[in-house]
Write an enzyme that holds these catalytic residues in place. Structure first.
Site, PDB file in Angstrom:
ATOM      1  CD  GLU A   1      67.159  37.372  47.101  1.00 29.75           C
ATOM      2  OE1 GLU A   1      66.644  36.478  46.441  1.00 29.75           O
ATOM      3  OE2 GLU A   1      67.606  37.191  48.238  1.00 29.75           O
TER       4      GLU A   1
ATOM      5  N   GLY B   1      59.500  34.941  49.491  1.00 32.03           N
ATOM      6  CA  GLY B   1      58.669  33.911  50.107  1.00 32.03           C
ATOM      7  C   GLY B   1      57.243  34.356  50.379  1.00 32.03           C
TER       8      GLY B   1
ATOM      9  CE  LYS C   1      64.399  31.214  50.749  1.00 34.01           C
ATOM     10  NZ  LYS C   1      63.684  32.377  51.202  1.00 34.01           N
TER      11      LYS C   1
ATOM     12  CB  SER D   1      57.514  35.703  44.931  1.00 34.40           C
ATOM     13  OG  SER D   1      57.426  35.639  46.349  1.00 34.40           O
TER      14      SER D   1
ATOM     15  CG  ASN E   1      68.625  30.600  49.065  1.00 38.74           C
ATOM     16  OD1 ASN E   1      69.167  29.699  49.704  1.00 38.74           O
ATOM     17  ND2 ASN E   1      68.163  31.702  49.635  1.00 38.74           N
TER      18      ASN E   1
ATOM     19  CG  HIS F   1      69.185  35.377  51.681  1.00 36.91           C
ATOM     20  ND1 HIS F   1      68.093  35.470  52.506  1.00 36.91           N
ATOM     21  CD2 HIS F   1      68.717  35.006  50.462  1.00 36.91           C
ATOM     22  CE1 HIS F   1      67.005  35.158  51.806  1.00 36.91           C
ATOM     23  NE2 HIS F   1      67.357  34.872  50.574  1.00 36.91           N
TER      24      HIS F   1
ATOM     25  N   GLY G   1      64.080  31.101  45.447  1.00 35.88           N
ATOM     26  CA  GLY G   1      63.913  30.355  46.695  1.00 35.88           C
ATOM     27  C   GLY G   1      62.945  29.200  46.498  1.00 35.88           C
TER      28      GLY G   1
ATOM     29  CD  GLU H   1      65.224  33.737  54.120  1.00 33.77           C
ATOM     30  OE1 GLU H   1      65.964  32.742  54.024  1.00 33.77           O
ATOM     31  OE2 GLU H   1      64.216  33.910  53.391  1.00 33.77           O
TER      32      GLU H   1
HETATM   33  C1  PEP Z   1      65.274  33.890  48.263  1.00 29.54           C
HETATM   34  O1  PEP Z   1      65.191  33.402  49.365  1.00 29.54           O
HETATM   35  O2  PEP Z   1      66.382  34.272  47.863  1.00 29.54           O
HETATM   36  C2  PEP Z   1      64.064  34.032  47.460  1.00 29.54           C
HETATM   37  C3  PEP Z   1      64.083  34.798  46.410  1.00 29.54           C
HETATM   38  O3  PEP Z   1      62.965  33.315  47.874  1.00 29.54           O
HETATM   39  P1  PEP Z   1      61.561  33.152  47.094  1.00 29.54           P
HETATM   40  O4  PEP Z   1      61.880  32.886  45.652  1.00 29.54           O
HETATM   41  O5  PEP Z   1      60.902  31.982  47.756  1.00 29.54           O
HETATM   42  O6  PEP Z   1      60.817  34.420  47.280  1.00 29.54           O
END
Ligand code: PEP
Length: 248
Positions: A166, A172, A11, A211, A9, A94, A232, A96
């Site tokens: 998630e 993040g 973003k 992460s 992703n 998602h 991400g 966000e």
């Molecule tokens: C995401 O935004 O879907 C995500 C998992 O981000 P990150 O891997 O940076 O935590």
């Protein structure tokens, strides 16, 4: 036997030049690692993804979709438009989008329906905040988010959806859920799916996101109900992204 799937992703990151470097790095380093792989890019770069990924083992998709087919919805992008650029996947709900754009679970469910109707694979995202986890509400929250989707789909449609767990506190932040925490949530989601249809529940891919990095991917993906990752930050670097796919 469920196949593993790793989706990046991006973003709101990227540039034409940077995307070419990232995509060519992924394509060059990808071997038959035993997992499917895709990148969900910002909508303006779908054409570039199509040009640079067509004929490779890397699929592509988008990060959001409108519930509407066409018309006076300024700024929206329809499922048919995504399909027009060869997209295979689209993220729906998602965290966000839920947090910054007020997307309700009901709206997310409609997005899943719109994606399926166009022939896309929706990746429906669920997860609790830190406050919700600390209040012991994790199962209630992710159950409610999943139920909104299950309420509007037939079992045949559920079979075509990918789920992503998630935890918001892990996205993040560098704080990955332990394999045990993630597995418990995935097992719970699969049990809820089984209440809708037991056979379908065994085949639906449930990805973990939050992460995930090459160093923690192997143990997470070894869990029986974790079928891959939604990545991400680490998806913006070909070595890290490939390292995660290789961990499968
Ligand atoms: C995401 O935004 O879907 C995500 C998992 O981000 P990150 O891997 O940076 O935590």
């Amino acid at each position: 036997m469920r196949r593993k799937l790793v989706i990046g992703n991006w973003k709101m990151n990227g540039s034409r030049a940077g995307n070419t470097a990232l995509l060519s790095g992924i394509v060059a380093g990808l071997n038959d690692f035993g997992a499917d792989c895709a990148v969900c890019v910002p909508a303006p770069y779908l054409a570039q993804a199509q040009t640079e990924l067509e004929g490779t083992a890397v699929a592509w998709g988008a990060q959001d979709v409108s519930i509407h087919a066409s018309g006076a919805y300024t700024g929206e992008v329809s499922a048919a438009m995504l399909l027009d650029f060869g997209a295979q996947y689209v993220l729906c709900g998602h965290s966000e989008r839920r947090a910054y754009h007020g997307e309700s679970s009901e709206l997310v469910a409609q997005k899943v329906v719109a994606a399926l109707a166009a022939g896309l694979t929706p990746v429906a995202c669920f997860g609790e905040t830190l406050a919700q986890r600390e209040a012991g509400e994790t199962e209630a929250v992710i159950c409610g988010q999943l139920q909104a989707v299950l309420d509007v789909l037939t079992p045949e449609q559920v079979a075509k959806v990918v789920l992503a767990y998630e935890p918001v506190w892990a996205i993040g932040t560098g704080k990955t859920a332990t394999p045990q925490i993630a597995q418990a949530a995935h097992q719970f989601l699969r049990a809820r799916l089984a209440q809708k249809n037991a056979a379908v529940a065994q085949n639906v891919q449930i990805l973990y996101g939050g992460s995930m990095k090459p160093e923690n991917a192997k143990e997470l993906m070894a869990q029986p109900d974790i079928d891959g990752g939604l990545i991400g930050g680490a998806a913006l670097n070909p070595t890290d992204f490939l390292g995660i796919i290789q961990a499968v």
